[in-house]
Scaffold this motif. Structure first.
Motif, PDB file in Angstrom:
ATOM      1  N   SER A   2       0.808  -1.207   0.000  1.00  0.00           N
ATOM      2  CA  SER A   2       0.000   0.000   0.000  1.00  0.00           C
ATOM      3  C   SER A   2       0.849   1.268   0.000  1.00  0.00           C
ATOM      4  CB  SER A   2      -0.949   0.009   1.202  1.00  0.00           C
ATOM      5  OG  SER A   2      -0.207  -0.013   2.410  1.00  0.00           O
ATOM      6  N   ARG A   3       2.104   1.186   0.443  1.00  0.00           N
ATOM      7  CA  ARG A   3       2.954   2.369   0.490  1.00  0.00           C
ATOM      8  C   ARG A   3       3.779   2.550  -0.773  1.00  0.00           C
ATOM      9  NH1 ARG A   3       6.278   2.792   5.898  1.00  0.00           N
ATOM     10  NH2 ARG A   3       6.619   4.848   4.970  1.00  0.00           N
ATOM     11  N   LEU A   4       3.731   1.572  -1.678  1.00  0.00           N
ATOM     12  CA  LEU A   4       4.497   1.676  -2.910  1.00  0.00           C
ATOM     13  C   LEU A   4       3.747   2.553  -3.916  1.00  0.00           C
ATOM     14  CD1 LEU A   4       5.606  -2.043  -3.326  1.00  0.00           C
ATOM     15  CD2 LEU A   4       7.003  -0.129  -2.531  1.00  0.00           C
ATOM     16  N   PRO A   5       4.480   3.400  -4.663  1.00  0.00           N
ATOM     17  CA  PRO A   5       3.821   4.314  -5.616  1.00  0.00           C
ATOM     18  C   PRO A   5       3.458   3.619  -6.926  1.00  0.00           C
ATOM     19  CG  PRO A   5       6.186   4.666  -5.671  1.00  0.00           C
ATOM     20  CD  PRO A   5       5.939   3.631  -4.597  1.00  0.00           C
ATOM     21  N   LEU A   6       2.547   2.654  -6.836  1.00  0.00           N
ATOM     22  CA  LEU A   6       2.189   1.871  -8.016  1.00  0.00           C
ATOM     23  C   LEU A   6       1.369   2.684  -9.011  1.00  0.00           C
ATOM     24  CD1 LEU A   6       1.121  -1.446  -6.250  1.00  0.00           C
ATOM     25  CD2 LEU A   6       3.263  -1.017  -7.457  1.00  0.00           C
ATOM     26  N   ALA A   7       1.533   2.356 -10.278  1.00  0.00           N
ATOM     27  CA  ALA A   7       0.717   2.973 -11.324  1.00  0.00           C
ATOM     28  C   ALA A   7      -0.710   2.454 -11.236  1.00  0.00           C
ATOM     29  CB  ALA A   7       1.303   2.657 -12.701  1.00  0.00           C
ATOM     30  N   SER A   8      -1.657   3.268 -11.677  1.00  0.00           N
ATOM     31  CA  SER A   8      -3.065   2.869 -11.607  1.00  0.00           C
ATOM     32  C   SER A   8      -3.336   1.624 -12.431  1.00  0.00           C
ATOM     33  CB  SER A   8      -3.963   4.018 -12.077  1.00  0.00           C
ATOM     34  OG  SER A   8      -3.696   4.327 -13.447  1.00  0.00           O
ATOM     35  N   ARG A   9      -2.548   1.391 -13.481  1.00  0.00           N
ATOM     36  CA  ARG A   9      -2.804   0.248 -14.348  1.00  0.00           C
ATOM     37  C   ARG A   9      -2.555  -1.084 -13.638  1.00  0.00           C
ATOM     38  NH1 ARG A   9       2.351   1.876 -16.137  1.00  0.00           N
ATOM     39  NH2 ARG A   9       1.395   3.468 -17.433  1.00  0.00           N
ATOM     40  N   THR A  10      -1.834  -1.081 -12.519  1.00  0.00           N
ATOM     41  CA  THR A  10      -1.531  -2.349 -11.857  1.00  0.00           C
ATOM     42  C   THR A  10      -2.798  -3.031 -11.344  1.00  0.00           C
ATOM     43  OG1 THR A  10      -1.106  -1.222  -9.747  1.00  0.00           O
ATOM     44  CG2 THR A  10       0.783  -1.606 -11.197  1.00  0.00           C
ATOM     45  N   THR A  11      -3.851  -2.270 -11.117  1.00  0.00           N
ATOM     46  CA  THR A  11      -5.105  -2.899 -10.672  1.00  0.00           C
ATOM     47  C   THR A  11      -5.725  -3.737 -11.775  1.00  0.00           C
ATOM     48  OG1 THR A  11      -6.403  -0.955 -11.305  1.00  0.00           O
ATOM     49  CG2 THR A  11      -5.570  -1.029  -9.044  1.00  0.00           C
ATOM     50  N   ASP A  12      -5.297  -3.535 -13.021  1.00  0.00           N
ATOM     51  CA  ASP A  12      -5.831  -4.285 -14.154  1.00  0.00           C
ATOM     52  C   ASP A  12      -4.878  -5.380 -14.640  1.00  0.00           C
ATOM     53  OD1 ASP A  12      -8.330  -2.784 -14.629  1.00  0.00           O
ATOM     54  OD2 ASP A  12      -6.950  -1.117 -14.962  1.00  0.00           O
ATOM     55  N   LEU A  13      -3.799  -5.625 -13.899  1.00  0.00           N
ATOM     56  CA  LEU A  13      -2.871  -6.704 -14.245  1.00  0.00           C
ATOM     57  C   LEU A  13      -3.347  -7.982 -13.564  1.00  0.00           C
ATOM     58  CD1 LEU A  13       0.564  -4.835 -13.901  1.00  0.00           C
ATOM     59  CD2 LEU A  13      -0.750  -5.271 -15.980  1.00  0.00           C
ATOM     60  N   VAL A  14      -4.136  -8.760 -14.301  1.00  0.00           N
ATOM     61  CA  VAL A  14      -4.809  -9.904 -13.674  1.00  0.00           C
ATOM     62  C   VAL A  14      -4.021 -11.201 -13.804  1.00  0.00           C
ATOM     63  CG1 VAL A  14      -7.077  -8.886 -13.994  1.00  0.00           C
ATOM     64  CG2 VAL A  14      -6.144 -10.352 -15.796  1.00  0.00           C
ATOM     65  N   GLY A  15      -2.974 -11.223 -14.617  1.00  0.00           N
ATOM     66  CA  GLY A  15      -2.211 -12.449 -14.774  1.00  0.00           C
ATOM     67  C   GLY A  15      -2.978 -13.502 -15.549  1.00  0.00           C
ATOM     68  N   SER A  16      -2.434 -14.720 -15.560  1.00  0.00           N
ATOM     69  CA  SER A  16      -3.019 -15.805 -16.351  1.00  0.00           C
ATOM     70  C   SER A  16      -3.154 -17.067 -15.512  1.00  0.00           C
ATOM     71  CB  SER A  16      -2.144 -16.095 -17.573  1.00  0.00           C
ATOM     72  OG  SER A  16      -2.536 -17.294 -18.194  1.00  0.00           O
ATOM     73  N   VAL A  17      -4.379 -17.540 -15.392  1.00  0.00           N
ATOM     74  CA  VAL A  17      -4.613 -18.826 -14.729  1.00  0.00           C
ATOM     75  C   VAL A  17      -3.912 -19.943 -15.488  1.00  0.00           C
ATOM     76  CG1 VAL A  17      -6.385 -20.514 -14.096  1.00  0.00           C
ATOM     77  CG2 VAL A  17      -6.809 -18.063 -13.766  1.00  0.00           C
ATOM     78  N   ILE A  18      -3.904 -19.846 -16.804  1.00  0.00           N
ATOM     79  CA  ILE A  18      -3.277 -20.879 -17.628  1.00  0.00           C
ATOM     80  C   ILE A  18      -1.784 -20.950 -17.346  1.00  0.00           C
ATOM     81  CG2 ILE A  18      -2.836 -21.671 -19.971  1.00  0.00           C
ATOM     82  CD1 ILE A  18      -5.354 -20.156 -20.832  1.00  0.00           C
TER      83      ILE A  18
END
Length: 399
Positions: A2-18
């Motif tokens: 929570s203290r890291l200055p992450l970009a807003s796009r990281t909330t949309d990095l969902v990864g791959s179940v496959i």
């Protein structure tokens, strides 16, 4: 975090179940029949021939140099010759060599999608494709798939309801992942018409088109578009030679070439030079067509084996698709079956698959799953389906 200055796009990095299933399976210590990853079986990869070619090709001093960003000239020339006479025939100014098909998808979405843009995807669709669109903060519109591929009439209705044209349409027209369905020629033509009406980019992702083992070949979207700049085609050698090569290509309007080069240079400078040379030698030697003939026959046998095993073990308990090529069967159970819960039980019982919800950002397929028939021998397929029935019985009996 929570203290890291992450970009807003990281909330949309969902990864791959496959892709994550590879790590998950590597941690298991019991025997598992692997229907999860969409990859050719180890014995289907021409490893001995590639090793023989590598002994010569990778001994050359320049094999370890940087390559031109658009691709090593030798591979480009060999690929153009290989594609000549096929439905994917192309010209040098349209071609860019990529690090697998996934980099092609990433480049397409990077160049065309802004945050909030509407992007159409099939439903179900390839997890990594929709995840890439989401990584550029697209808003996804899911369009149903049936036995003839994307329901293009529904696409038109859904776009009208959305009230705005899509910036991009992502389609897997042939032996679709995960359903195995192929888009009819009528729907292909209609899809291109809608693309032109809306001014959308049509991303034509076709990793499996050369793995047809039944039916009649249908012209690719690339061929039907006849050079239309709104159609960008993504291809790969991962499914037809070996996934670890990570070599593919983009076919795009020549006006995009420099932008694609610029974007790729910001990613990785160039695609792996030694493996470009290895693929070039494989193509130059005329090995691909013989290899494909062998694999088409093997995959047909494996598909039929899996369908027969499903009939034996599941009968009226489920239904499944009947693809004419590619790697996958899409299996649908009654609504009460939760395939994510089934996955956990199946893993314990020695078989792995990908649950249906992995193929829908909105999780529209809780009672479906994808099975890869390409990666297992017929004997292992029969064993794996039997284990799946054991898991099913354990799950249903526990409810």
């Amino acid at each position: 975090m929570s203290r890291l200055p992450l970009a807003s796009r990281t909330t949309d990095l969902v990864g791959s179940v496959i892709d994550s299933s590879t790590s998950l399976l590597a941690r298991q210590r019991h025997d598992i029949v692997r229907f999860a990853m969409g990859s050719p079986a180890a014995e289907a990869v021409p490893s001995q021939l590639l090793g023989h070619l590598a002994a010569t090709e990778l001994a050359a001093p320049d094999a370890y140099d940087y390559a031109a960003t658009e691709g090593d000239p030798r591979l480009r020339e060999a690929l153009l010759a290989e594609l000549d006479g096929t439905t994917d025939r192309t010209t040098p100014e349209r071609l860019l060599i990529t690090a697998g098909g996934m980099q092609g998808l990433d480049l397409a979405f990077k160049l065309f999608v802004d945050p909030g843009d509407l992007v159409v995807v099939e439903s179900p669709t390839y997890t990594n494709g929709s995840a890439t669109a989401m990584s550029y903060q697209a808003q996804l519109l899911e369009v149903p798939v049936d036995e003839e591929g994307m329901q293009v009439d529904r696409l038109e209705e859904l776009v009208t309801h959305a009230g705005r044209a899509p910036k991009a349409i992502y389609a897997i027209p042939t032996f679709q992942n995960p359903s195995g369905a192929s888009m009819s020629i009528e729907r292909r033509r209609r899809l291109i018409e809608l693309t032109r009406r809306w001014g959308s980019l049509l991303i034509d992702d076709d990793p499996y088109g050369r793995l047809r083992f039944a039916g009649t070949e249908v012209p690719s979207l690339h061929e039907l578009a006849d050079g239309d700049p709104l159609v960008l085609s993504v291809r790969t050698f991962s499914k037809i030679i070996g996934p670890g090569l990570r070599v593919g290509w983009i076919d795009a309007d020549p006006a995009l070439q420099q932008l694609l080069i610029n974007a790729k240079q910001a990613m990785d400078t160039c695609t792996n030079m030694p493996l470009q040379r290895l693929v070039a030698a494989f193509l130059e030697g005329g090995h691909l067509r013989d290899h494909l003939t062998t694999q088409q026959a093997a995959y047909r046998e494996r598909k039929l084996t899996m369908q027969a095993a499903l009939e034996d073990w599941f009968g009226a308990l489920a239904r499944w698709t009947d693809p004419e090529g590619g790697f996958f069967l899409w299996v649908t159970f009654q609504e009460s079956v939760d395939t994510e819960a089934l996955f956990e039980q199946a893993l314990a019982d020695g078989v792995a698959f990908i649950p249906g919800n992995a193929f829908s950002p909105s999780k529209f397929f809780p009672n479906a799953l994808r099975l890869c028939f390409a990666s297992s021998t017929p004997d292992r397929i029969r064993e794996g389906v039997a284990r799946l029935r054991t898991a099913y019985d354990h799950l249903v009996g526990a409810v």
